[in-house]
Write a protein that holds these residues in place. Structure first.
Motif, PDB file in Angstrom:
ATOM      1  N   HIS A  26      11.047  -1.740  -1.119  1.00 44.35           N
ATOM      2  CA  HIS A  26      11.227  -2.843  -2.053  1.00 44.35           C
ATOM      3  C   HIS A  26      12.070  -3.962  -1.422  1.00 44.35           C
ATOM      4  O   HIS A  26      11.820  -5.150  -1.664  1.00 44.35           O
ATOM      5  N   ARG A  27      13.064  -3.584  -0.626  1.00 41.21           N
ATOM      6  CA  ARG A  27      13.862  -4.606   0.059  1.00 41.21           C
ATOM      7  C   ARG A  27      13.007  -5.368   1.062  1.00 41.21           C
ATOM      8  O   ARG A  27      13.122  -6.598   1.196  1.00 41.21           O
ATOM      9  N   GLU A  28      12.128  -4.642   1.760  1.00 40.52           N
ATOM     10  CA  GLU A  28      11.241  -5.306   2.710  1.00 40.52           C
ATOM     11  C   GLU A  28      10.256  -6.197   1.976  1.00 40.52           C
ATOM     12  O   GLU A  28       9.911  -7.290   2.447  1.00 40.52           O
ATOM     13  N   LEU A  29       9.810  -5.739   0.832  1.00 40.88           N
ATOM     14  CA  LEU A  29       8.897  -6.535   0.012  1.00 40.88           C
ATOM     15  C   LEU A  29       9.552  -7.864  -0.379  1.00 40.88           C
ATOM     16  O   LEU A  29       8.926  -8.930  -0.308  1.00 40.88           O
ATOM     17  N   GLY A  66       0.808  -1.206   0.000  1.00 41.65           N
ATOM     18  CA  GLY A  66       0.000   0.000   0.000  1.00 41.65           C
ATOM     19  C   GLY A  66       0.843   1.260   0.000  1.00 41.65           C
ATOM     20  O   GLY A  66       0.554   2.229  -0.720  1.00 41.65           O
ATOM     21  N   GLU A  67       1.920   1.268   0.802  1.00 40.52           N
ATOM     22  CA  GLU A  67       2.805   2.433   0.859  1.00 40.52           C
ATOM     23  C   GLU A  67       3.487   2.661  -0.487  1.00 40.52           C
ATOM     24  O   GLU A  67       3.659   3.807  -0.932  1.00 40.52           O
ATOM     25  N   GLU A 105       4.647   6.449  -0.825  1.00 37.40           N
ATOM     26  CA  GLU A 105       5.085   6.903   0.501  1.00 37.40           C
ATOM     27  C   GLU A 105       6.395   6.222   0.890  1.00 37.40           C
ATOM     28  O   GLU A 105       6.721   5.125   0.427  1.00 37.40           O
ATOM     29  N   GLY A 106       7.129   6.876   1.797  1.00 43.22           N
ATOM     30  CA  GLY A 106       8.322   6.281   2.380  1.00 43.22           C
ATOM     31  C   GLY A 106       9.484   6.152   1.413  1.00 43.22           C
ATOM     32  O   GLY A 106       9.475   6.679   0.297  1.00 43.22           O
ATOM     33  N   ASP A 107      10.511   5.430   1.879  1.00 40.23           N
ATOM     34  CA  ASP A 107      11.731   5.197   1.103  1.00 40.23           C
ATOM     35  C   ASP A 107      11.479   4.033   0.155  1.00 40.23           C
ATOM     36  O   ASP A 107      11.336   2.877   0.575  1.00 40.23           O
TER      37      ASP A 107
END
Length: 385
Positions: free
Chosen positions: A47-50, A34-35, A40-42
C-alpha cells in the motif's frame, strides 16, 4: 518584470526520460495492484508503494489527455472543411491548451521525482520551522548596515506570507539600523521550502552613506537557513551542555537588564555556542538559545551524512569573502542577480521590500524549480541501468 532562468524539463531534454521512467513506474503499479488483489506479499508495504507510484501514473495519464486535446484543436483549426467560426475558436483555445500541456509536463516531472527519491532522502520542505542566521562579512560598517537591510527584508517577506518571524538574537546593533549578527526563528507551513535557497554569501555594491566621494563599495553578508529540529530528531544529553548567565548589554536606559537574564549555552563536544539576551526573562532566553543550538547541531549532522559536503554552517556561510557569492545587489544599476541560475531582476527596491508576490518570491520559485530539475536528473540517472 522580466526574469531570466528556470528551465523546464522539456528545455533540458529530460521529458523523454521522464516519460520512459513514468511508464516503468506504471508497469510496477499494475504489478502491485495485482499482488494486493491476490493477497500476496506485505500488505502494508504494498500500500505504501501504491501511494508512492500512483501520482506518477495519474500525471502520465493527464499529460496524454492534454496532448490529445491540443492535437485535436490544432487539427480542427487547420481543417479547411470545417466552419470558419469553429476553426477560429479552436485557434483561440490553442494557447490555453498549450499552457495546460506545459503544466502537465511539470506535474509529471514532480510526480516522477517524488516516486524515485526515497522518502528518507527528501528534504522536509513542508516543515513548519527554521532558524535563519544573518552575519555581516567583509565591508565593515557598510556590511553591518546591509545585514540589517536583509533582516528587515526577511521579516517583511515572512509577514507577507503569513509566517511568524521572531528576532531571537542580535549582536553588534547600531543606531543606524545595522547589525553584525542576527538570528530569526521562522514558523509556518512551507517556510523552509521558500527560504532554503537564501543560504550563502550575499554581495552588495553601493555608495555608503558615509562616503563623500560617491565611490561604490563592495561588502558581503552571509546567510544560513537551518531547518528547526526538535528533541525527537536530536536529543542532547544534559552533560553536553554548559549554561552561563550574565547581564544583557545595551544602549542604556530602562531596557538594560539589572539582573543576569542573558544566557549563553555551549555544546561542549562541538564547541558550538549560542548567546541570547533579547528577553528580560532568563527562561525565555534559555529556550531560544536551545532552539538555535539544536537547529545548528541538527544541520551539522545532516551535512555530515551528505556526500557532497562535510560541514554544516560553513558550507552555507562560506568564508564571508567577496569572491564567494550566491547573489549580488547592485544599487547603482538597481539590479539583483542570483549567480546560481543567472537570474536577474531590475527591481531592487521591490526585492528588498520582500512582498509575497515580489521579486524575492519569484527568485525562490525559480531556484526551487532548478533544484527540482537537478534532483530529477540525479534520480533518473540512478534509476537507469
Amino acid at each position: 518584470r522580466a526574469l531570466a532562468g528556470g528551465r523546464g524539463p522539456a528545455d533540458r531534454g529530460l521529458l523523454p526520460r521522464v516519460e520512459e521512467r513514468a511508464a516503468a513506474l506504471a508497469r510496477r503499479l499494475a504489478e502491485v495492484e495485482g499482488e494486493l488483489a491476490r493477497g500476496e506479499g506485505d500488505s502494508g508495504a504494498l500500500h505504501r508503494e501504491l501511494a508512492r507510484l500512483g501520482p506518477a501514473a495519474e500525471a502520465a495519464k493527464e499529460l496524454r489527455r492534454r496532448r490529445d486535446d491540443l492535437a485535436g484543436l490544432r487539427a480542427l483549426a487547420g481543417d479547411a472543411a470545417e466552419d470558419p467560426e469553429l476553426r477560429a475558436l479552436a485557434r483561440e483555445e490553442e494557447a490555453e491548451a498549450g499552457e495546460l500541456l506545459r503544466a502537465a509536463e511539470d506535474a509529471l516531472q514532480g510526480a516522477v521525482a517524488a516516486a524515485l527519491v526515497p522518502h528518507g532522502q527528501a528534504r522536509a520542505e513542508d516543515g513548519s520551522g527554521l532558524v535563519l542566521e544573518v552575519a555581516a562579512g567583509a565591508g565593515g560598517e557598510e556590511a553591518a548596515l546591509f545585514a540589517g537591510d536583509l533582516v528587515r527584508m526577511y521579516e517583511r517577506y515572512c509577514q507577507a506570507r503569513g509566517w511568524r518571524a521572531e528576532l531571537v538574537g542580535t549582536a553588534g546593533a547600531s543606531g543606524r539600523g545595522g547589525v553584525r549578527e542576527a538570528t530569526l526563528a521562522v514558523a509556518g507551513g512551507g517556510c523552509f521550502k521558500a527560504l532554503q535557497y537564501e543560504s550563502g554569501v550575499h554581495r552588495v555594491q553601493r555608495v555608503p552613506q558615509t562616503e563623500s566621494g560617491g565611490r561604490v563599495h563592495t561588502s558581503t553578508v552571509s546567510v544560513a537557513v537551518l531547518p528547526e529540529a526538535d528533541e525527537r530528531e536530536l536529543s542532547i544529553p544534559d552533560g553536553d551542555l554548559r549554561f552561563e548567565t550574565f547581564r544583557s548589554s545595551g544602549a542604556g536606559g530602562q531596557h538594560v537588564n539589572t539582573t543576569e537574564s542573558a544566557v549563553r549555552v555551549v555544546h561542549v563536544p562541538s564547541g558550538v555556542t549560542v548567546t541570547i539576551q533579547d528577553e528580560r526573562s532568563q527562561h525565555k532566553n534559555k529556550a531560544k538559545a536551545l532552539k538555535v543550538l539544536r537547529a545548528r547541531l541538527a544541520d551539522a549532522r545532516r551535512q555530515e551524512l551528505a556526500t557532497e559536503r562535510s560541514e554544516a554552517r560553513m558550507a552555507q556561510m562560506g568564508t564571508r569573502d567577496r569572491s564567494e557569492r550566491v547573489r549580488t545587489y547592485n544599487f547603482p544599476q538597481g539590479r539583483v542577480t542570483d549567480h546560481r541560475i543567472g537570474l536577474s531582476s531590475h527591481d531592487l527596491p521591490g526585492f528588498l521590500e520582500g512582498g509575497a508576490g515580489g521579486p524575492l518570491a519569484e527568485f525562490a520559485e525559480a531556484l526551487d524549480r532548478e533544484a527540482g530539475l537537478a534532483r530529477l536528473e540525479r534520480a533518473l540517472a540512478a534509476a537507469e541501468p
